[in-house]
Design a protein around this motif. Structure first.
Motif, PDB file in Angstrom:
ATOM      1  N   LYS A  24       0.838  -1.208   0.000  1.00  0.00           N
ATOM      2  CA  LYS A  24       0.000   0.000   0.000  1.00  0.00           C
ATOM      3  C   LYS A  24       0.867   1.249   0.000  1.00  0.00           C
ATOM      4  CE  LYS A  24      -3.614  -2.632   2.094  1.00  0.00           C
ATOM      5  NZ  LYS A  24      -4.134  -3.156   3.328  1.00  0.00           N
ATOM      6  N   GLY A  25       0.249   2.411   0.147  1.00  0.00           N
ATOM      7  CA  GLY A  25       1.002   3.659   0.136  1.00  0.00           C
ATOM      8  C   GLY A  25       1.135   4.217  -1.273  1.00  0.00           C
ATOM      9  N   VAL A  26       1.673   5.426  -1.353  1.00  0.00           N
ATOM     10  CA  VAL A  26       1.838   6.087  -2.656  1.00  0.00           C
ATOM     11  C   VAL A  26       2.876   5.319  -3.473  1.00  0.00           C
ATOM     12  CG1 VAL A  26       2.591   8.198  -3.816  1.00  0.00           C
ATOM     13  CG2 VAL A  26       1.309   8.347  -1.673  1.00  0.00           C
ATOM     14  N   VAL A  27       2.538   5.067  -4.724  1.00  0.00           N
ATOM     15  CA  VAL A  27       3.480   4.383  -5.613  1.00  0.00           C
ATOM     16  C   VAL A  27       4.043   5.401  -6.603  1.00  0.00           C
ATOM     17  CG1 VAL A  27       3.763   2.558  -7.334  1.00  0.00           C
ATOM     18  CG2 VAL A  27       2.173   2.241  -5.437  1.00  0.00           C
ATOM     19  N   LEU A  28       5.349   5.629  -6.511  1.00  0.00           N
ATOM     20  CA  LEU A  28       5.995   6.507  -7.485  1.00  0.00           C
ATOM     21  C   LEU A  28       6.656   5.616  -8.518  1.00  0.00           C
ATOM     22  CD1 LEU A  28       7.776   9.181  -5.241  1.00  0.00           C
ATOM     23  CD2 LEU A  28       5.570   9.360  -6.379  1.00  0.00           C
ATOM     24  N   SER A  29       6.321   5.852  -9.757  1.00  0.00           N
ATOM     25  CA  SER A  29       6.993   5.058 -10.794  1.00  0.00           C
ATOM     26  C   SER A  29       7.462   6.000 -11.898  1.00  0.00           C
ATOM     27  CB  SER A  29       6.044   3.992 -11.335  1.00  0.00           C
ATOM     28  OG  SER A  29       4.823   4.574 -11.670  1.00  0.00           O
ATOM     29  N   GLY A  30       8.089   5.450 -12.892  1.00  0.00           N
ATOM     30  CA  GLY A  30       8.611   6.288 -13.971  1.00  0.00           C
ATOM     31  C   GLY A  30      10.123   6.222 -14.012  1.00  0.00           C
ATOM     32  N   ILE A  32      12.433   8.315 -13.228  1.00  0.00           N
ATOM     33  CA  ILE A  32      13.212   8.900 -12.125  1.00  0.00           C
ATOM     34  C   ILE A  32      13.463   7.876 -11.018  1.00  0.00           C
ATOM     35  CG2 ILE A  32      13.078  10.574 -10.239  1.00  0.00           C
ATOM     36  CD1 ILE A  32      11.706  12.506 -12.107  1.00  0.00           C
ATOM     37  N   VAL A  33      12.448   7.064 -10.763  1.00  0.00           N
ATOM     38  CA  VAL A  33      12.549   6.131  -9.635  1.00  0.00           C
ATOM     39  C   VAL A  33      13.398   4.928 -10.033  1.00  0.00           C
ATOM     40  CG1 VAL A  33      11.229   4.687  -8.042  1.00  0.00           C
ATOM     41  CG2 VAL A  33      10.330   6.889  -8.767  1.00  0.00           C
ATOM     42  N   ILE A  34      14.368   4.607  -9.175  1.00  0.00           N
ATOM     43  CA  ILE A  34      15.271   3.510  -9.520  1.00  0.00           C
ATOM     44  C   ILE A  34      14.995   2.280  -8.673  1.00  0.00           C
ATOM     45  CG2 ILE A  34      17.165   4.903 -10.426  1.00  0.00           C
ATOM     46  CD1 ILE A  34      18.440   4.815  -7.691  1.00  0.00           C
ATOM     47  N   VAL A  36      16.728  -0.779  -6.772  1.00  0.00           N
ATOM     48  CA  VAL A  36      18.048  -1.206  -6.294  1.00  0.00           C
ATOM     49  C   VAL A  36      18.107  -2.684  -5.957  1.00  0.00           C
ATOM     50  CG1 VAL A  36      18.816   1.031  -5.437  1.00  0.00           C
ATOM     51  CG2 VAL A  36      17.492  -0.466  -3.961  1.00  0.00           C
ATOM     52  N   ILE A  39      12.335  -6.332  -4.892  1.00  0.00           N
ATOM     53  CA  ILE A  39      11.463  -6.140  -3.725  1.00  0.00           C
ATOM     54  C   ILE A  39      10.708  -7.430  -3.391  1.00  0.00           C
ATOM     55  CG2 ILE A  39       9.501  -4.776  -2.827  1.00  0.00           C
ATOM     56  CD1 ILE A  39      12.046  -3.162  -3.131  1.00  0.00           C
TER      57      ILE A  39
END
Lengths: 70, 252
Positions: A24-30, A32-34, A36, A39
């Protein structure tokens, strides 16, 4: 038995926390997001959470029954 | 060794007084015992910590540390928690994200301002409920017997399947009634709720509620009262949580 229930309850809390931070929570994708690492390594499925809740409840009920019917 | 920034949460908004000043160490530990600080843009901030790209381990402990940091920030600030594993390369990337999705962040921050999330799972002994339904629908069972009687394996199979179907249908109907009754009861305390029913045979309801912080006690009391009314069910209430389930935001 009581300690067992407390341990179970602790496990459920951990699973509830992991379910929230991993699913859950805000998912930032695209671009810019790397990424590592994979998950999925720490992914905790809802099924595991649900079965843990059920196990905890069963143990709690057994414990209550053993008190009522020693 | 290159550095990366882990983002924990978006905080503040133009209307919120608890805005974290940008570039200030906020005194809350991040994952791997790092310091967290805020990167700001027009009244909102992202709380981040710096890590080395190589050597960072993703495991259960770091995920729990991440949750702990979010929990600590939420004690004093209005936040949108981010999903674990959100890393960017630079401060500029953070401000780019904040500026690009500014309106969505502010909208969601205002929605969750001064509110907490609670989780509620309602467990039942499905066998017991099934037996009750069987008793209630005894006449339907007799109908079934007359429809599928004569005991051939195919008919027995169909009878068993049809009976399962009827019980499931009734269980769903009963679950809907319970959800309706619960929602009616909790409506006054709840800003928003999401629920799923029958996620397993024994978990009738899996719901999350967004509650004004000052409604917390009333909400908990209402749940306790309801639990005493449904004596064949167990209510597992968790919270208060930061609003993980109410930030309907997936950026692209």
């Amino acid at each position: 038995m009581q300690n067992n229930i407390i341990d179970q309850s602790k496990d459920v809390t951990i699973l509830e926390i992991l379910d929230r931070v991993l699913n859950k929570g805000v998912v930032l994708s695209g671009d810019i997001v790397i990424s590592v690492a994979d998950i999925d390594l720490v992914y905790v499925g809802l099924k595991l959470l649900v079965s843990s809740v059920e196990t905890m409840e069963k143990k709690r009920l057994n414990h209550e029954n053993s008190i009522l019917n020693p | 060794m290159s550095n990366i920034l882990c983002i924990y949460a978006i905080t503040g908004s133009a209307n919120v007084t608890t805005f974290i000043q940008p570039e200030v160490n906020i005194g809350i530990k991040g994952m791997a015992n790092t310091e967290t600080f805020a990167i700001g843009f027009k009244g909102i901030s992202a709380v981040v910590s710096k890590h080395h790209k190589t050597g960072f381990i993703h495991n259960q402990k770091t995920a729990l540390d991440y949750a702990k940091t979010i929990e600590s920030i939420s004690q004093t600030h209005n936040i949108l928690p981010l999903r674990f594993g959100t890393f960017v390369k630079s401060r500029k990337d953070v401000t780019d994200i904040l500026s690009k999705h500014y309106d969505e962040f502010v909208l969601n921050l205002n929605k969750v301002n001064n509110k907490s999330e609670f989780g509620l799972k309602i467990l039942c002994d499905s066998k017991q409920i099934e037996n009750e339904i069987r008793r209630k629908y005894y006449s339907k069972e007799n109908e079934l017997k007359s429809t599928f009687h004569n005991g051939t394996p195919a008919r027995s199979y169909l009878q068993a399947k049809f009976k399962e179907h009827l019980i499931e249908k009734e269980l769903l109907k009963e679950t809907d009634q319970i959800i309706k009754a619960i929602n009616k009861r909790l409506d006054t305390f709840t800003s928003e709720m999401k629920s799923r029913k029958m996620i397993t045979k024994n978990i009738l309801v899996d719901a999350v509620y967004l509650i004004e912080k000052n409604q917390k006690e009333g909400f908990i009391d209402a749940i306790k009262n309801m639990e005493s009314q449904y004596d064949n069910m167990n209510f597992v209430l968790t919270g208060p949580w930061p609003p993980y389930s109410f930030t309907d935001l997936t950026t692209k």
